[in-house]
Scaffold this motif. Structure first.
Motif, short mmCIF file in Angstrom:
data_model
loop_
_atom_site.label_atom_id
_atom_site.label_comp_id
_atom_site.label_asym_id
_atom_site.label_seq_id
_atom_site.Cartn_x
_atom_site.Cartn_y
_atom_site.Cartn_z
N LYS A 90 -25.67 -31.09 -20.77
CA LYS A 90 -25.95 -29.65 -20.75
C LYS A 90 -25.46 -29.06 -19.42
N ARG A 93 -21.65 -28.82 -19.53
CA ARG A 93 -21.20 -27.70 -20.37
C ARG A 93 -21.41 -26.36 -19.67
N GLU A 94 -22.50 -26.24 -18.92
CA GLU A 94 -22.79 -24.99 -18.21
C GLU A 94 -21.97 -24.85 -16.93
N LYS A 96 -22.38 -26.51 -14.19
CA LYS A 96 -23.21 -26.70 -12.99
C LYS A 96 -22.97 -28.05 -12.34
#
Length: 118
Positions: A90, A93-94, A96
């Motif tokens: 996650k 994908r973001e 970060k």
């Protein structure tokens, strides 16, 4: 003098999971104590950022508590590791975090191609 162990420290993972599914906070605490370092280290290998890793570990355990009644959770450590990987993906994908392990593989592949190694 060594601190006194909780009775939960003698429980198998199966017993802890049974108690967790009943909402037992002490079983949850034992699971945390038993596995947080493993989850932290595995997340750190992928993120190399202590702040992000701490967030991932926190989310893994928050999700465990939220999902404690889920009948699909049959084995604690595999569930925790799967949850950790989902949290790391996650973050990728973001945008970060970046997958550090892939950088190494790309470098090896490019070096091999350049040197004529198959």
């Amino acid at each position: 003098m060594e601190p006194e162990k909780s009775v939960y420290s003698y429980f198998s993972d199966t017993m802890l999971l049974t108690h967790l599914k009943q909402g037992d906070h002490q079983a949850f605490a034992e699971i945390f104590d038993r596995y947080w370092k493993k989850i932290y280290n595995e997340a750190y290998k992928r993120l190399k950022n202590t702040e992000l890793v701490e967030t991932v570990v926190q989310e893994v355990y928050v999700n465990l508590w939220k999902e404690k009644g889920n009948e699909q959770i049959r084995h604690i450590l595999p569930y925790l590791l799967s949850s950790m990987r989902s949290q790391v993906l996650k973050l990728y994908r973001e945008g970060k975090a970046g997958p550090f392990f892939e950088k190494g593989l790309n470098y090896i592949m490019l070096t091999s191609i350049h040197n004529g190694v198959n």
